[in-house]
Write an enzyme that holds these catalytic residues in place. Structure first.
Site, PDB file in Angstrom:
ATOM      1  N   MET A 251       0.843  -1.200   0.000  1.00  0.00           N
ATOM      2  CA  MET A 251       0.000   0.000   0.000  1.00  0.00           C
ATOM      3  C   MET A 251       0.879   1.250   0.000  1.00  0.00           C
ATOM      4  O   MET A 251       0.419   2.334   0.383  1.00  0.00           O
ATOM      5  CB  MET A 251      -0.937  -0.009   1.207  1.00  0.00           C
ATOM      6  CG  MET A 251      -1.889  -1.214   1.179  1.00  0.00           C
ATOM      7  SD  MET A 251      -3.375  -0.997   2.151  1.00  0.00           S
ATOM      8  CE  MET A 251      -2.693  -0.758   3.774  1.00  0.00           C
ATOM      9  N   GLY A 252       2.136   1.112  -0.427  1.00  0.00           N
ATOM     10  CA  GLY A 252       3.029   2.264  -0.487  1.00  0.00           C
ATOM     11  C   GLY A 252       3.555   2.661   0.874  1.00  0.00           C
ATOM     12  O   GLY A 252       3.540   1.856   1.811  1.00  0.00           O
TER      13      GLY A 252
ATOM     14  N   LEU B 198       6.639   3.106   1.516  1.00  0.00           N
ATOM     15  CA  LEU B 198       7.591   1.995   1.574  1.00  0.00           C
ATOM     16  C   LEU B 198       8.720   2.248   2.572  1.00  0.00           C
ATOM     17  O   LEU B 198       9.198   3.360   2.721  1.00  0.00           O
ATOM     18  CB  LEU B 198       8.175   1.738   0.178  1.00  0.00           C
ATOM     19  CG  LEU B 198       7.149   1.429  -0.912  1.00  0.00           C
ATOM     20  CD1 LEU B 198       7.856   1.106  -2.232  1.00  0.00           C
ATOM     21  CD2 LEU B 198       6.227   0.277  -0.511  1.00  0.00           C
ATOM     22  N   HIS B 199       9.111   1.160   3.241  1.00  0.00           N
ATOM     23  CA  HIS B 199      10.244   1.207   4.177  1.00  0.00           C
ATOM     24  C   HIS B 199      11.091  -0.037   3.925  1.00  0.00           C
ATOM     25  O   HIS B 199      10.797  -0.827   3.012  1.00  0.00           O
ATOM     26  CB  HIS B 199       9.739   1.293   5.624  1.00  0.00           C
ATOM     27  CG  HIS B 199       8.703   0.252   5.969  1.00  0.00           C
ATOM     28  ND1 HIS B 199       8.955  -1.107   5.923  1.00  0.00           N
ATOM     29  CD2 HIS B 199       7.395   0.367   6.330  1.00  0.00           C
ATOM     30  CE1 HIS B 199       7.866  -1.768   6.275  1.00  0.00           C
ATOM     31  NE2 HIS B 199       6.899  -0.898   6.508  1.00  0.00           N
TER      32      HIS B 199
ATOM     33  N   GLY C 119      11.252  -2.806   5.274  1.00  0.00           N
ATOM     34  CA  GLY C 119      10.525  -4.085   5.295  1.00  0.00           C
ATOM     35  C   GLY C 119      10.000  -4.431   3.908  1.00  0.00           C
ATOM     36  O   GLY C 119      10.168  -5.553   3.420  1.00  0.00           O
ATOM     37  N   HIS C 120       9.377  -3.440   3.260  1.00  0.00           N
ATOM     38  CA  HIS C 120       8.899  -3.653   1.888  1.00  0.00           C
ATOM     39  C   HIS C 120      10.075  -3.978   0.960  1.00  0.00           C
ATOM     40  O   HIS C 120       9.971  -4.846   0.086  1.00  0.00           O
ATOM     41  CB  HIS C 120       8.195  -2.405   1.350  1.00  0.00           C
ATOM     42  CG  HIS C 120       6.968  -1.997   2.117  1.00  0.00           C
ATOM     43  ND1 HIS C 120       6.914  -0.872   2.898  1.00  0.00           N
ATOM     44  CD2 HIS C 120       5.735  -2.566   2.200  1.00  0.00           C
ATOM     45  CE1 HIS C 120       5.710  -0.748   3.437  1.00  0.00           C
ATOM     46  NE2 HIS C 120       4.972  -1.769   3.026  1.00  0.00           N
TER      47      HIS C 120
ATOM     48  N   GLN D 117     -10.191  -2.716   2.613  1.00  0.00           N
ATOM     49  CA  GLN D 117      -9.715  -3.334   3.846  1.00  0.00           C
ATOM     50  C   GLN D 117      -9.694  -2.378   5.031  1.00  0.00           C
ATOM     51  O   GLN D 117      -9.210  -2.725   6.102  1.00  0.00           O
ATOM     52  CB  GLN D 117      -8.355  -3.984   3.628  1.00  0.00           C
ATOM     53  CG  GLN D 117      -7.201  -3.034   3.372  1.00  0.00           C
ATOM     54  CD  GLN D 117      -5.941  -3.771   2.929  1.00  0.00           C
ATOM     55  OE1 GLN D 117      -5.858  -4.293   1.814  1.00  0.00           O
ATOM     56  NE2 GLN D 117      -4.961  -3.850   3.815  1.00  0.00           N
TER      57      GLN D 117
ATOM     58  N   GLN E  65      -2.282 -12.394   7.925  1.00  0.00           N
ATOM     59  CA  GLN E  65      -2.506 -12.091   6.503  1.00  0.00           C
ATOM     60  C   GLN E  65      -1.756 -13.080   5.609  1.00  0.00           C
ATOM     61  O   GLN E  65      -2.302 -13.582   4.611  1.00  0.00           O
ATOM     62  CB  GLN E  65      -2.044 -10.661   6.208  1.00  0.00           C
ATOM     63  CG  GLN E  65      -2.013 -10.297   4.734  1.00  0.00           C
ATOM     64  CD  GLN E  65      -1.701  -8.827   4.513  1.00  0.00           C
ATOM     65  OE1 GLN E  65      -2.600  -8.003   4.520  1.00  0.00           O
ATOM     66  NE2 GLN E  65      -0.434  -8.479   4.315  1.00  0.00           N
TER      67      GLN E  65
HETATM   68  P1  PAJ Z   1       1.429  -3.078   3.494  1.00  0.00           P
HETATM   69  O1  PAJ Z   1       1.077  -2.827   4.911  1.00  0.00           O
HETATM   70  O2  PAJ Z   1       1.948  -1.957   2.646  1.00  0.00           O
HETATM   71  O3  PAJ Z   1       2.500  -4.230   3.471  1.00  0.00           O
HETATM   72  C1  PAJ Z   1       2.940  -4.763   2.255  1.00  0.00           C
HETATM   73  C2  PAJ Z   1       3.775  -5.994   2.547  1.00  0.00           C
HETATM   74  O4  PAJ Z   1       4.939  -5.633   3.292  1.00  0.00           O
HETATM   75  C3  PAJ Z   1       3.007  -7.036   3.392  1.00  0.00           C
HETATM   76  O5  PAJ Z   1       3.243  -8.336   2.900  1.00  0.00           O
HETATM   77  C4  PAJ Z   1       3.626  -6.831   4.763  1.00  0.00           C
HETATM   78  O6  PAJ Z   1       3.566  -7.981   5.587  1.00  0.00           O
HETATM   79  C5  PAJ Z   1       5.052  -6.491   4.404  1.00  0.00           C
HETATM   80  N1  PAJ Z   1       5.730  -5.816   5.520  1.00  0.00           N
HETATM   81  C6  PAJ Z   1       5.302  -4.726   6.211  1.00  0.00           C
HETATM   82  N2  PAJ Z   1       6.169  -4.434   7.208  1.00  0.00           N
HETATM   83  C7  PAJ Z   1       7.158  -5.351   7.144  1.00  0.00           C
HETATM   84  C8  PAJ Z   1       8.346  -5.600   7.911  1.00  0.00           C
HETATM   85  N3  PAJ Z   1       8.684  -4.838   8.955  1.00  0.00           N
HETATM   86  N4  PAJ Z   1       9.129  -6.654   7.565  1.00  0.00           N
HETATM   87  C9  PAJ Z   1       8.777  -7.448   6.514  1.00  0.00           C
HETATM   88  N5  PAJ Z   1       7.672  -7.270   5.759  1.00  0.00           N
HETATM   89  C10 PAJ Z   1       6.886  -6.241   6.069  1.00  0.00           C
HETATM   90  O7  PAJ Z   1      -0.073  -5.619   3.867  1.00  0.00           O
HETATM   91  C11 PAJ Z   1      -0.516  -4.799   3.078  1.00  0.00           C
HETATM   92  O8  PAJ Z   1       0.154  -3.662   2.698  1.00  0.00           O
HETATM   93  C12 PAJ Z   1      -1.877  -4.981   2.387  1.00  0.00           C
HETATM   94  O9  PAJ Z   1      -2.748  -5.659   3.247  1.00  0.00           O
HETATM   95  C13 PAJ Z   1      -1.780  -5.696   1.021  1.00  0.00           C
HETATM   96  C14 PAJ Z   1      -1.252  -7.120   1.161  1.00  0.00           C
HETATM   97  C15 PAJ Z   1      -0.897  -4.887   0.050  1.00  0.00           C
HETATM   98  C16 PAJ Z   1      -3.200  -5.787   0.404  1.00  0.00           C
HETATM   99  O10 PAJ Z   1      -3.772  -4.537   0.243  1.00  0.00           O
END
Ligand code: PAJ
Length: 290
Positions: A41-42, A44-45, A47-48, A72, A165
């Site tokens: 969902m953008g 980005l950090h 983790g993404h 959601q 999730q």
């Molecule tokens: P979002 O919160 O942007 O996260 C996108 C992906 O990044 C997810 O799979 C999430 O588990 C992963 N992520 C987030 N923080 C993380 C971290 N600290 N370490 C590793 N992975 C991390 O999750 C979503 O978006 C939405 O629900 C989505 C799946 C895109 C559906 O709309």
């Protein structure tokens, strides 16, 4: 053959319409390239970006979707204020060497008259996130199914950070017989232990400090359970520590790591600790393997 990680000089393509997306995917397929999708969902950090790296190790081409999915969010949740940092996200993805950003608008994802919803059961109804966000997993499952159908990836990467999730999406792909392989990626943390999250941006400096209690408590509970201390005692102590720090606790639970069902007493089983708690207006989640 999967290409090497990071620093690719190839141009990052940004696509907002379905015909353009389908065109690029057809081109990848004609050239026999494997595809990995990273749904986000953008905002980005790191983790993404770990998901992007993991995708690059698996596949020739990496698509990152950026779509803040209204389906959601409940009406009282943070859809309007959810951090949007598109230009910065593109710069980070360019630097990481991603190939394509799929960034549809709401009308493209949910055209007028859209009347479909995937309502997952199983790991989506175990009384964790689903108890506090009853519409959340139907929203996630519906958009992820659409993303998988749109992008036709060989792999799709999901963070363990959102552990329930990850389990829900894995089950959906299995139950619908989709051909994408779901890959879980370990949680990326700050050096002090806080799990990276787009919602950390909401925390005041004081809340940011308090938030450390979540990862600390998970660690302590995990060592307690590994030392065979009684589960209820371990979780009670953990819950009290989180509340004493100033959080409103939604849950702190130990569950079967595969099914997310409650633990059966007296049985050794793979175990995952999961927590969700609120501080001020921010809700944070985290989890840890035992
Ligand atoms: P979002 O919160 O942007 O996260 C996108 C992906 O990044 C997810 O799979 C999430 O588990 C992963 N992520 C987030 N923080 C993380 C971290 N600290 N370490 C590793 N992975 C991390 O999750 C979503 O978006 C939405 O629900 C989505 C799946 C895109 C559906 O709309």
């Amino acid at each position: 053959m999967a290409k090497k990680t990071g620093g690719s000089k190839q141009k990052l393509r940004v696509v907002r319409a379905l015909p353009a997306l389908k065109g690029v995917i057809a081109e990848y397929r004609t050239r026999h390239k494997t595809i990995a999708l990273v749904p986000t969902m953008g905002a980005l950090h790191a983790g993404h970006l770990a998901l992007v790296q993991s995708a690059q190790r698996r596949a020739d081409r990496v698509i990152v979707s950026i779509f803040v999915n209204p389906a959601q969010f409940a009406p009282n949740e943070d859809l309007k204020t959810y951090p949007r940092t598109f230009a910065k996200d593109l710069a980070a993805l360019r630097h990481a060497g991603a190939d394509l950003v799929w960034s549809p608008d709401v009308k493209t994802m949910y055209p007028d008259g859209f009347a479909m919803r995937i309502v997952p059961d199983g790991p989506a109804s175990v009384g964790l996130e689903d108890r506090f966000r009853p519409h959340f997993f139907a929203g996630v499952a519906t958009v992820v199914a659409k993303l998988l159908i749109q992008c036709e990836p060989d792999f799709a990467m999901f963070g363990e950070k959102d552990y329930q999730q990850l389990k829900v999406v894995t089950r959906m792909v299995r139950d619908l017989g989709l051909k994408t392989r779901i890959v879980g990626v370990p949680t990326v943390r700050e050096t002090d232990g806080l799990a990276l999250s787009s919602r950390n941006a909401y925390l005041s400096p004081a809340e940011r400090q308090t938030a450390l209690i979540l990862s600390r408590t998970l660690k302590e509970c995990a060592s307690g359970l590994r030392a065979d201390k009684p589960v209820d005692d371990v979780l009670d102590r953990g819950s009290n520590a989180i509340k004493a720090a100033g959080f409103v606790l939604d849950y702190l639970e130990a569950r079967n790591a595969d099914t997310l069902a409650p633990l059966q007493s007296g049985k050794k089983e793979p175990t995952r600790l999961l927590v969700a708690a609120r501080i001020g207006t921010t809700r944070l989640i985290d989890n840890l393997a035992v």
